[in-house]
Design an enzyme around this catalytic site. Structure first.
Site, PDB file in Angstrom:
ATOM      1  N   ASP A 184       8.111  -7.310  -6.247  1.00  0.00           N
ATOM      2  CA  ASP A 184       8.885  -7.779  -5.086  1.00  0.00           C
ATOM      3  C   ASP A 184       9.527  -9.142  -5.331  1.00  0.00           C
ATOM      4  O   ASP A 184       9.392 -10.068  -4.525  1.00  0.00           O
ATOM      5  CB  ASP A 184       8.018  -7.840  -3.825  1.00  0.00           C
ATOM      6  CG  ASP A 184       7.207  -6.582  -3.603  1.00  0.00           C
ATOM      7  OD1 ASP A 184       7.730  -5.498  -3.906  1.00  0.00           O
ATOM      8  OD2 ASP A 184       6.059  -6.677  -3.141  1.00  0.00           O
TER       9      ASP A 184
ATOM     10  N   GLU B 117      13.109  -0.880   3.401  1.00  0.00           N
ATOM     11  CA  GLU B 117      12.247  -2.054   3.490  1.00  0.00           C
ATOM     12  C   GLU B 117      12.870  -3.160   2.624  1.00  0.00           C
ATOM     13  O   GLU B 117      13.992  -3.027   2.126  1.00  0.00           O
ATOM     14  CB  GLU B 117      10.827  -1.722   3.013  1.00  0.00           C
ATOM     15  CG  GLU B 117      10.779  -1.152   1.610  1.00  0.00           C
ATOM     16  CD  GLU B 117       9.391  -0.692   1.184  1.00  0.00           C
ATOM     17  OE1 GLU B 117       8.400  -1.177   1.743  1.00  0.00           O
ATOM     18  OE2 GLU B 117       9.306   0.158   0.274  1.00  0.00           O
TER      19      GLU B 117
END
Length: 536
Positions: free
Chosen positions: A13, A192
Site C-alpha cells: 500500500d 478501495e
C-alpha cells in the site's frame, strides 16, 4: 535504472510524498509494532527505512487485533510546513464488519516525534488527505457496507460501497460539510485505496480494485470538480497484471502518483512475486515504482500497456546500492536494530528488554505463539526467496510450558518454529512446532515429536529457506557442524496464499525469535545475536 521491487518483502500500500529533493514512501504494517514504515530516497533508486512514527500507546494499541488487521493503507503528505499521516486501525476482519477507525497524526519532520492521533471517522478504511491549491483539505476513504446490497458502489462487491469525500477543517480538527459518494469504481469491483491529486485543472482519482490477489489493479478517473462526476481512464486501469500471468510482478495495484522536481511522472504500486508451482507470494506484498507519461491529460505507463516493469528509467544516474548479503545483528544497544518489529503490544517492556542482561535481547515469556495480546516475538522481514537465519539462545526451561526459539512466522495459523523446551523424560530438548495454515482451529503438528535431547549451555539455531522449502538446524555453542532436525517443511505456506488462500490474509513473512510461558511465570530467554543472510 530503478529495479523493482524497490522495497522488497512485506511493504504494501505504498503512499509516496516528495518534499523538495526528498522522497518518502509510507507502507502498511498491519499488526506489527511500531506502526507504519517510512522509507526515504533522494534518487528513487535507493531507499532506506528512516521512521516508524506510531510508536507509543497514545498513538496505537493493537492488543486484540486479529491477524491481518491493525494499520491499513497509510497516506503520507506534506503541507503547511508539516507532514500529515492518515491511517486506519482495523479491529475486525472476518464476518460482515470491519470496525475501521481513521486517524490523522502530524509532525514538523519525519524524524520528529509525531503528534497524538486525531480521530476522523469509521465509515471505511484506506483514508487519504488531499491538500487543494486553494488551501482547503479533503478527506477520502472507501465506504464499508456490512449489508449484501450496494448503495453507492459496485453490485459485484457491495461491501466496497464507493469512495466518500468530505472536507477536513484543520482548525477544528473535524470533518465538515456534506458527505459525498464520488466514485463507485469500475466493473472490476472492490474499490478501495483512493488518492487524489490535481494537474492542469483536472482532479485525478486513483483507486485500488480487484482485491489484494491476482486481479489487483490501479484504476484511474478524472473530473473538473473534486466532487465529480469522474470519468474513467480510456484503458480503465493504469497498472495491472491480472490478464498477464507470465509477468514477473503480479498482484499489481494500490499506489500513488508523484512528480520529480523536473516534472517527470512516476507511480508507486504494490506487487507480489509468486513462486512456482503454486504461485504463492512468500515475500508478501512489496512496493514497486513505475515511470509514467502524460498523453491528452491522461497518465500511462511509459513502457506502454498496463503491465508493470521490473526495470524502469530513473530520473538521475544514481548507482544502485545492493543490500549486504549478510547482516550480523548484535544486541549491545538499548534499542532494537531498526529492521526488527514485534506484534501488537504498545508496552514493549512487558515482552522484551535490551538492558536487563547486557549484550542480549531478553524475551519475557508471556502468552502463546499466535496470541493477539501479549506475545514475545521479535522478528524481521523475509526479503529474499532464499535466505538463512541464525541465532544464539540461552534458555533453561523448568516445564514444557516454557518455550523459546527461532520462528518463520506469518500469523497464528501459519508458522514453523524450532524451539527449546523441557520434556519430562528427555530433559531439555530441541523440537519443532508447525502450523501450516490450519484455519480456524490453529492446531499445531510436531514433526519431530518429543524432540532431541540437547546439552546444557547456549544453543545455536538456524533456518534455511530455499524457495518453498525450509530446513531447521541446531548445534551446541562451540561445535563446528550443524545438525539438521526434522523433515523439510513447506515454507511456501508462510505466504498470503498459504492456508486459507488468496484474500484470507495479506501481510508477509517474518523470521525471528520467540518465547512464551503459559505457566504465567514469564521465564526469560536470552538471544545474543541474530544473522540474516541472502543465499544464491
Amino acid at each position: 535504472m530503478i529495479r523493482n521491487p524497490i522495497l522488497p518483502g512485506f511493504n504494501p500500500d505504498p503512499s509516496i510524498c516528495r518534499v523538495g529533493e526528498d522522497y518518502y514512501i509510507a507502507t502498511s504494517t498491519f499488526e506489527w509494532y511500531p506502526g507504519v514504515q517510512i522509507h526515504h530516497s533522494r534518487d528513487l533508486v535507493n531507499w532506506r527505512l528512516v521512521r516508524r512514527p506510531l510508536e507509543r500507546k497514545a498513538q496505537l494499541d493493537m492488543r486484540g487485533n486479529p491477524d491481518s488487521c491493525g494499520i491499513w493503507a497509510p497516506c503520507l503528505s506534506h503541507a503547511d510546513g508539516q507532514f500529515w499521516l492518515v491511517y486506519t486501525d482495523v479491529k475486525r476482519y472476518d464476518g460482515n464488519f470491519k470496525d475501521a477507525h481513521n486517524y490523522i497524526v502530524t509532525a514538523p519532520s519525519i524524524a520528529a516525534d509525531w503528534s497524538d492521533p486525531v480521530y476522523v471517522n469509521s465509515s471505511g478504511f484506506d483514508p487519504s488527505l488531499f491538500h487543494d491549491d486553494d488551501g482547503r483539505k479533503w478527506f477520502v476513504n472507501m465506504q464499508w457496507n456490512h449489508r449484501t446490497e450496494s448503495y453507492g458502489g459496485s453490485p459485484k462487491s457491495p461491501a466496497f460501497d464507493g469512495i466518500l469525500l468530505q472536507e477536513w477543517d484543520p482548525a477544528t480538527k473535524r470533518l465538515v460539510g456534506p458527505i459525498r459518494n464520488i466514485f463507485a469504481g469500475s466493473p472490476l469491483g472492490l474499490v478501495e485505496g483512493p488518492h487524489l491529486f490535481k494537474r492542469n485543472g483536472w482532479y485525478y482519482l486513483t483507486t485500488a480494485e480487484g482485491g489484494t490477489g491476482y486481479d489487483h489493479a490501479v484504476t484511474m478517473a478524472r473530473s473538473r470538480s473534486i466532487a465529480g462526476p469522474y470519468e474513467m481512464h480510456p484503458a480503465m486501469h493504469l497498472i495491472t497484471s491480472k490478464d498477464h500471468p507470465e509477468a514477473v510482478l503480479q498482484r499489481a495495484g494500490h499506489g500513488q502518483y508523484v512528480e520529480t522536481p523536473e516534472g517527470e511522472a512516476y507511480h508507486t504500486h504494490l506487487c507480489g512475486r509468486p513462486l512456482a508451482p503454486q504461485r504463492r507470494c512468500t515475500l508478501g506484498r512489496e512496493t514497486a515504482l513505475q515511470k509514467c507519461v502524460w498523453r491528452d491529460d491522461w497518465l500511462y505507463l511509459a513502457d506502454g500497456g498496463t503491465v508493470p516493469s521490473v526495470e524502469v528509467p530513473a530520473p538521475t544516474d544514481a548507482a544502485r546500492q545492493d543490500p549486504p548479503e549478510r547482516i550480523d545483528y548484535r544486541f549491545d544497544q538499548p534499542v532494537l536494530p531498526e529492521d526488527f518489529q514485534w506484534l501488537r503490544m504498545p508496552e514493549p517492556e512487558r515482552i522484551f528488554s535490551l538492558t536487563e542482561q547486557p549484550g542480549v535481547l531478553r524475551l519475557h515469556g508471556r502468552e502463546s505463539i499466535g496470541s493477539w495480546f501479549e506475545q514475545a516475538l521479535v522478528a524481521r522481514r523475509q526479503e529474499d526467496h532464499r535466505f538463512r537465519a541464525e541465532t544464539v539462545l540461552a534458555f533453561q526451561p523448568d516445564t514444557y510450558q516454557q518455550v523459546a526459539g527461532l520462528t518463520h512466522y506469518y500469523n497464528r495459523h501459519k508458522f514453523h518454529a524450532l524451539v527449546v523446551t523441557l520434556h519430562e523424560r528427555l530433559g531439555r530438548v530441541v523440537t519443532i512446532f508447525s502450523c501450516p495454515g490450519d484455519f480456524p482451529h490453529g492446531r499445531m503438528s510436531f514433526p519431530v515429536e518429543s524432540g532431541e535431547a540437547v546439552p546444557d549451555g547456549a544453543l545455536e539455531l538456524a533456518a534455511e529457506v530455499r524457495d518453498n522449502d525450509l530446513q531447521f538446524f541446531w548445534r551446541a555453542k562451540g561445535e563446528e557442524a550443524w545438525r539438521p532436525i526434522g523433515p523439510v517443511l513447506d515454507a511456501g505456506v508462510i505466504s498470503d496464499e498459504g492456508g486459507r488462500g488468496e484474500h484470507g490474509s495479506f501481510t508477509g513473512a517474518f523470521i525471528g525469535m520467540l518465547a512464551f510461558d503459559t505457566s504465567g511465570r514469564a521465564k526469560p530467554a536470552d538471544f545474543s545475536r541474530f544473522v540474516y543472510q541472502r543465499l544464491d
